[in-house]
Design an enzyme around this catalytic site. Structure first.
Site, PDB file in Angstrom:
ATOM      1  N   ILE A   1       0.825  -1.218   0.000  1.00  0.00           N
ATOM      2  CA  ILE A   1       0.000   0.000   0.000  1.00  0.00           C
ATOM      3  C   ILE A   1       0.855   1.262   0.000  1.00  0.00           C
ATOM      4  CG2 ILE A   1      -0.379   0.278   2.499  1.00  0.00           C
ATOM      5  CD1 ILE A   1      -2.956   0.718  -0.352  1.00  0.00           C
TER       6      ILE A   1
ATOM      7  N   SER B   1      11.924   1.099   6.858  1.00  0.00           N
ATOM      8  CA  SER B   1      11.457  -0.227   6.503  1.00  0.00           C
ATOM      9  C   SER B   1      12.628  -1.179   6.615  1.00  0.00           C
ATOM     10  CB  SER B   1      10.925  -0.206   5.055  1.00  0.00           C
ATOM     11  OG  SER B   1       9.846  -1.074   4.878  1.00  0.00           O
ATOM     12  N   ARG B   2      12.354  -2.419   7.013  1.00  0.00           N
ATOM     13  CA  ARG B   2      13.455  -3.351   7.213  1.00  0.00           C
ATOM     14  C   ARG B   2      14.062  -3.766   5.878  1.00  0.00           C
ATOM     15  NH1 ARG B   2       9.839  -7.534  10.155  1.00  0.00           N
ATOM     16  NH2 ARG B   2       8.920  -7.102   8.135  1.00  0.00           N
TER      17      ARG B   2
ATOM     18  N   LYS C   1      -5.442   1.831   7.786  1.00  0.00           N
ATOM     19  CA  LYS C   1      -6.552   1.061   8.366  1.00  0.00           C
ATOM     20  C   LYS C   1      -6.156  -0.405   8.433  1.00  0.00           C
ATOM     21  CE  LYS C   1      -8.193  -1.516   5.857  1.00  0.00           C
ATOM     22  NZ  LYS C   1      -7.879  -2.656   4.921  1.00  0.00           N
TER      23      LYS C   1
ATOM     24  N   ASP D   1     -10.203  -7.586   6.944  1.00  0.00           N
ATOM     25  CA  ASP D   1      -9.253  -6.585   6.426  1.00  0.00           C
ATOM     26  C   ASP D   1      -9.908  -5.781   5.297  1.00  0.00           C
ATOM     27  OD1 ASP D   1      -6.300  -5.533   6.203  1.00  0.00           O
ATOM     28  OD2 ASP D   1      -6.937  -6.050   4.177  1.00  0.00           O
TER      29      ASP D   1
HETATM   30  P1  NAP Z   1       2.439  -5.574   3.227  1.00  0.00           P
HETATM   31  O1  NAP Z   1       2.867  -5.148   1.868  1.00  0.00           O
HETATM   32  O2  NAP Z   1       2.395  -7.031   3.526  1.00  0.00           O
HETATM   33  O3  NAP Z   1       3.320  -4.901   4.377  1.00  0.00           O
HETATM   34  C1  NAP Z   1       3.839  -3.603   4.280  1.00  0.00           C
HETATM   35  C2  NAP Z   1       5.244  -3.588   4.843  1.00  0.00           C
HETATM   36  O4  NAP Z   1       5.212  -3.608   6.259  1.00  0.00           O
HETATM   37  C3  NAP Z   1       6.085  -4.789   4.471  1.00  0.00           C
HETATM   38  O5  NAP Z   1       6.599  -4.679   3.170  1.00  0.00           O
HETATM   39  C4  NAP Z   1       7.164  -4.789   5.533  1.00  0.00           C
HETATM   40  O6  NAP Z   1       8.251  -3.976   5.109  1.00  0.00           O
HETATM   41  C5  NAP Z   1       6.459  -4.117   6.730  1.00  0.00           C
HETATM   42  N1  NAP Z   1       6.210  -5.104   7.757  1.00  0.00           N
HETATM   43  C6  NAP Z   1       5.586  -6.293   7.635  1.00  0.00           C
HETATM   44  N2  NAP Z   1       5.581  -6.958   8.800  1.00  0.00           N
HETATM   45  C7  NAP Z   1       6.233  -6.170   9.677  1.00  0.00           C
HETATM   46  C8  NAP Z   1       6.588  -6.316  11.046  1.00  0.00           C
HETATM   47  N3  NAP Z   1       6.252  -7.401  11.741  1.00  0.00           N
HETATM   48  N4  NAP Z   1       7.259  -5.294  11.639  1.00  0.00           N
HETATM   49  C9  NAP Z   1       7.587  -4.194  10.958  1.00  0.00           C
HETATM   50  N5  NAP Z   1       7.300  -4.010   9.651  1.00  0.00           N
HETATM   51  C10 NAP Z   1       6.624  -4.986   9.021  1.00  0.00           C
HETATM   52  O7  NAP Z   1       1.013  -5.000   3.576  1.00  0.00           O
HETATM   53  P2  NAP Z   1       0.099  -3.931   2.791  1.00  0.00           P
HETATM   54  O8  NAP Z   1      -0.753  -4.648   1.815  1.00  0.00           O
HETATM   55  O9  NAP Z   1       0.929  -2.786   2.315  1.00  0.00           O
HETATM   56  O10 NAP Z   1      -0.877  -3.504   3.987  1.00  0.00           O
HETATM   57  C11 NAP Z   1      -0.417  -2.728   5.071  1.00  0.00           C
HETATM   58  C12 NAP Z   1      -1.593  -2.042   5.721  1.00  0.00           C
HETATM   59  O11 NAP Z   1      -2.263  -1.264   4.740  1.00  0.00           O
HETATM   60  C13 NAP Z   1      -2.636  -3.028   6.273  1.00  0.00           C
HETATM   61  O12 NAP Z   1      -3.150  -2.554   7.486  1.00  0.00           O
HETATM   62  C14 NAP Z   1      -3.714  -3.043   5.202  1.00  0.00           C
HETATM   63  O13 NAP Z   1      -4.998  -3.322   5.728  1.00  0.00           O
HETATM   64  C15 NAP Z   1      -3.630  -1.618   4.680  1.00  0.00           C
HETATM   65  N6  NAP Z   1      -4.109  -1.487   3.314  1.00  0.00           N
HETATM   66  C16 NAP Z   1      -3.684  -2.362   2.347  1.00  0.00           C
HETATM   67  C17 NAP Z   1      -4.218  -2.269   1.061  1.00  0.00           C
HETATM   68  C18 NAP Z   1      -3.781  -3.200  -0.052  1.00  0.00           C
HETATM   69  O14 NAP Z   1      -4.364  -3.153  -1.151  1.00  0.00           O
HETATM   70  N7  NAP Z   1      -2.775  -4.045   0.128  1.00  0.00           N
HETATM   71  C19 NAP Z   1      -5.173  -1.288   0.756  1.00  0.00           C
HETATM   72  C20 NAP Z   1      -5.525  -0.381   1.760  1.00  0.00           C
HETATM   73  C21 NAP Z   1      -4.983  -0.493   3.023  1.00  0.00           C
HETATM   74  P3  NAP Z   1       9.760  -4.325   5.560  1.00  0.00           P
HETATM   75  O15 NAP Z   1       9.891  -5.821   5.477  1.00  0.00           O
HETATM   76  O16 NAP Z   1      10.594  -3.580   4.584  1.00  0.00           O
HETATM   77  O17 NAP Z   1       9.862  -3.814   6.968  1.00  0.00           O
END
Ligand code: NAP
Length: 303
Positions: free
Chosen positions: A11, A33-34, A87, A165
């Site tokens: 996101i 970010s890690r 969110k 979610d």
């Molecule tokens: P994601 O790509 O799986 O995670 C985002 C980043 O968070 C990862 O690339 C990772 O980066 C970091 N991360 C993951 N686990 C972690 C941990 N335990 N500690 C610290 N950093 C961590 O997820 P996403 O889809 O972007 O979603 C993230 C949030 O946005 C969620 O709450 C989701 O509901 C919301 N959201 C998502 C979407 C969608 O379409 N995907 C849409 C709207 C809102 P590093 O490994 O580089 O640290």
């Protein structure tokens, strides 16, 4: 205003980075970010280091999944930074109440964003419903988890919320447009036998309001909310982007601002007016569904 984005994944790259780049009000000054980063932007792997080394950055926008988010948010607030939360705003309600108090005590802005509330037709639907009463409403939120969350196992871990979610996006719209609050009265939750969170949910609320969330939908995806009232039938389709009244397309919003640009515009205004925006109504319904829900098992799920 300088902002640091933390949690550079789907996101952050799909929406936050372009929204910040397109705004004259914001500058993406660093990432935390890690593993992830953004080309030509200072990249930190550790939030504490950024907070120490970059006093010029006054806002931290957190885009990681909900479970790790609280520690980042608390550290940023303790360091005197305004905080914007993706969110759902946390893994639990209690966490977010603590963050709200921390922000209040420090005179900082905390914004629990709900991007779907910024969809193009949501404001028009809210306006139309504000003039009437609701006799019944139904949400159909059916999408393919493999398409939208490929490989994201965290959604099926405790705190990942499973089908809530995406479902919480529908609830964020519902709680914004209904003229009177409703509360959840029962829920049926379907869990894959190898997972910790539901893949489907049927919810019943007071006021003849029901919801059907399913993450197994292939083919066309459905993100609809329909509402019956004495003055007619409202349908909000395409995740809040298209409005119909009595089956006919209705004007909707004059705004052409996308959801994430609108969130950053709101954050800018909140900071300027020294306010917070912390609304937990959508998450309360999810917590209630997980409290009252009847559990059934279905076949194992793998990406
Ligand atoms: P994601 O790509 O799986 O995670 C985002 C980043 O968070 C990862 O690339 C990772 O980066 C970091 N991360 C993951 N686990 C972690 C941990 N335990 N500690 C610290 N950093 C961590 O997820 P996403 O889809 O972007 O979603 C993230 C949030 O946005 C969620 O709450 C989701 O509901 C919301 N959201 C998502 C979407 C969608 O379409 N995907 C849409 C709207 C809102 P590093 O490994 O580089 O640290």
């Amino acid at each position: 205003m300088k902002v640091a984005l933390a949690g550079i994944g789907k996101i952050a790259l799909d929406q936050h980075v372009p929204a910040i780049a397109a705004s004259p009000d914001w500058e993406l000054a660093a990432t935390v970010s890690r593993h992830g980063s953004v080309p030509d932007i200072a990249a930190y792997t550790d939030l504490d280091r950024l907070l120490t080394e970059r006093p010029d950055i006054s806002v931290i926008s957190l885009c990681m999944p909900p479970v790790p988010r609280f520690a980042y948010a608390a550290a940023a607030l303790k360091a005197g930074r305004h905080v914007m939360l993706e969110k759902p705003p946390g893994a639990t309600l209690a966490e977010v109440y603590i963050l709200k108090t921390m922000a209040q005590e420090r005179g900082l802005t905390l914004f629990t964003t709900w991007h779907s509330r910024m969809a193009l037709a949501v404001a028009a639907a809210r306006d139309w419903l504000s003039q009437t009463t609701v006799t019944s409403a139904h949400i159909t939120w059916r999408e393919d988890v493999r398409k939208w969350h490929p490989g994201q196992d965290w959604v099926f871990e405790p705190g990942g919320m499973g089908v809530f979610d995406p479902g919480i996006n529908a609830l964020s719209i519902l709680t914004h447009i209904l003229p009177a609050a409703v509360h959840l009265t029962s829920a049926n939750l379907t869990f894959p036998e190898n997972r910790q969170t539901p893949i489907a949910a049927e919810l019943t609320f007071s006021g003849n309001v029901t919801a059907d969330f399913d993450w197994r939908q292939q083919g066309p995806q459905t993100w609809d909310i329909t509402v019956d009232t004495p003055k007619g039938h409202l349908a909000l389709r395409m995740g809040g982007n298209a409005l119909e009244i009595d089956g006919q397309p209705s004007g909707g919003s004059d705004s052409i601002m996308g959801e994430y640009p609108a969130l950053y515009a709101r954050m800018f205004d909140l900071i300027a007016s020294r306010q917070s925006d912390v609304d937990l109504a959508p998450m309360i319904h999810v917590a209630d569904a997980l409290t009252l829900g009847r559990r059934s098992l279905t076949e194992s799920f793998s990406f």
